[in-house]
Design an enzyme around this catalytic site. Sequence first.
Site, PDB file in Angstrom:
ATOM      1  N   ASP A 189      33.900   9.757 -37.624  1.00  0.00           N
ATOM      2  CA  ASP A 189      34.155   9.704 -36.168  1.00  0.00           C
ATOM      3  C   ASP A 189      34.820   8.262 -36.100  1.00  0.00           C
ATOM      4  O   ASP A 189      34.649   7.380 -36.686  1.00  0.00           O
ATOM      5  CB  ASP A 189      32.862   9.526 -35.483  1.00  0.00           C
ATOM      6  CG  ASP A 189      31.935  10.882 -35.799  1.00  0.00           C
ATOM      7  OD1 ASP A 189      32.587  12.117 -35.515  1.00  0.00           O
ATOM      8  OD2 ASP A 189      31.107  11.011 -36.052  1.00  0.00           O
ATOM      9  N   ASP A 203      37.221  13.516 -37.260  1.00  0.00           N
ATOM     10  CA  ASP A 203      36.159  14.265 -36.617  1.00  0.00           C
ATOM     11  C   ASP A 203      36.110  14.099 -35.134  1.00  0.00           C
ATOM     12  O   ASP A 203      36.975  14.198 -34.455  1.00  0.00           O
ATOM     13  CB  ASP A 203      34.844  13.920 -37.433  1.00  0.00           C
ATOM     14  CG  ASP A 203      33.971  14.878 -37.041  1.00  0.00           C
ATOM     15  OD1 ASP A 203      33.945  16.187 -36.530  1.00  0.00           O
ATOM     16  OD2 ASP A 203      32.529  14.632 -37.305  1.00  0.00           O
ATOM     17  N   ASP A 204      35.053  13.290 -34.513  1.00  0.00           N
ATOM     18  CA  ASP A 204      34.968  13.057 -32.874  1.00  0.00           C
ATOM     19  C   ASP A 204      35.226  11.714 -32.654  1.00  0.00           C
ATOM     20  O   ASP A 204      35.226  11.006 -33.491  1.00  0.00           O
ATOM     21  CB  ASP A 204      33.354  13.401 -32.656  1.00  0.00           C
ATOM     22  CG  ASP A 204      33.321  14.716 -33.026  1.00  0.00           C
ATOM     23  OD1 ASP A 204      33.885  15.734 -32.660  1.00  0.00           O
ATOM     24  OD2 ASP A 204      32.253  14.983 -33.835  1.00  0.00           O
ATOM     25  N   ASP A 214      30.402  10.178 -31.285  1.00  0.00           N
ATOM     26  CA  ASP A 214      29.408  11.060 -31.700  1.00  0.00           C
ATOM     27  C   ASP A 214      28.016  10.580 -31.661  1.00  0.00           C
ATOM     28  O   ASP A 214      27.587   9.426 -32.184  1.00  0.00           O
ATOM     29  CB  ASP A 214      29.455  11.496 -33.125  1.00  0.00           C
ATOM     30  CG  ASP A 214      28.782  12.445 -33.718  1.00  0.00           C
ATOM     31  OD1 ASP A 214      27.731  12.959 -32.711  1.00  0.00           O
ATOM     32  OD2 ASP A 214      28.880  13.070 -34.804  1.00  0.00           O
ATOM     33  N   LYS A 236      31.131  13.738 -28.208  1.00  0.00           N
ATOM     34  CA  LYS A 236      29.804  14.736 -28.360  1.00  0.00           C
ATOM     35  C   LYS A 236      28.729  13.781 -28.089  1.00  0.00           C
ATOM     36  O   LYS A 236      28.340  12.953 -28.696  1.00  0.00           O
ATOM     37  CB  LYS A 236      29.924  14.765 -29.995  1.00  0.00           C
ATOM     38  CG  LYS A 236      28.949  15.846 -30.251  1.00  0.00           C
ATOM     39  CD  LYS A 236      28.768  15.860 -31.911  1.00  0.00           C
ATOM     40  CE  LYS A 236      30.077  16.767 -32.546  1.00  0.00           C
ATOM     41  NZ  LYS A 236      29.881  16.861 -34.096  1.00  0.00           N
TER      42      LYS A 236
END
Length: 193
Positions: A81, A105-106, A109, A143
């Site tokens: 992330d 990824d994010d 998170d 997220k």
Amino acid sequence: SGNYWHIRGLEIANAGDNCIAISGSHNIVEDVILHGCEDTGLQITVGSTQAGNDDYGADNQILNCDSYENFDVATGGEKADCFAAKLRIGPGNVFRGCRAWNNADDGWDLFASNDVVVIDNCWAFSNGKVNGRNRAGDGNGFKLGGAPAGTDQGGAVHQVTHNASFENRACGFTRNNNPQMRTASDCKVRDNP
């Protein structure tokens, strides 16, 4: 793991794991650039033996930092992330004025974090798109939690204000099975699926 550090004006790149991992408290990370690392750019988390002890992973301020193009080769981009405060953390962690982009990824998170995290005046864009593509990473802008996975994990009502999330591969903002509703106000979302 230290307390009361003020890290300012560094560029950290190509680390074999997190660029910066914080388990201490009362730290300030300011005007730092993080990129090309094989896990999250900056992650706040504490070990299971410190879970529920508010002296660890608490009251950290992440200010005006950039994190981008982090990619964990071992999992095909699933875990890296830009910024994270996840699993076991303490109270009072704040991200303000930070930017997260082109990450595997994010952008942010907060998976299974048990204490409230404040994210204010931050941007997340083009996540899940390292080099234009990445099939393994989730690709969310923000997220905001996840279902509790154990003691002192999950259920925090995060405060998300004045943020922008755009052109991410997945959601701009997602509660990710957080059993509690988060507080979000004056946030902008555009061109997320």
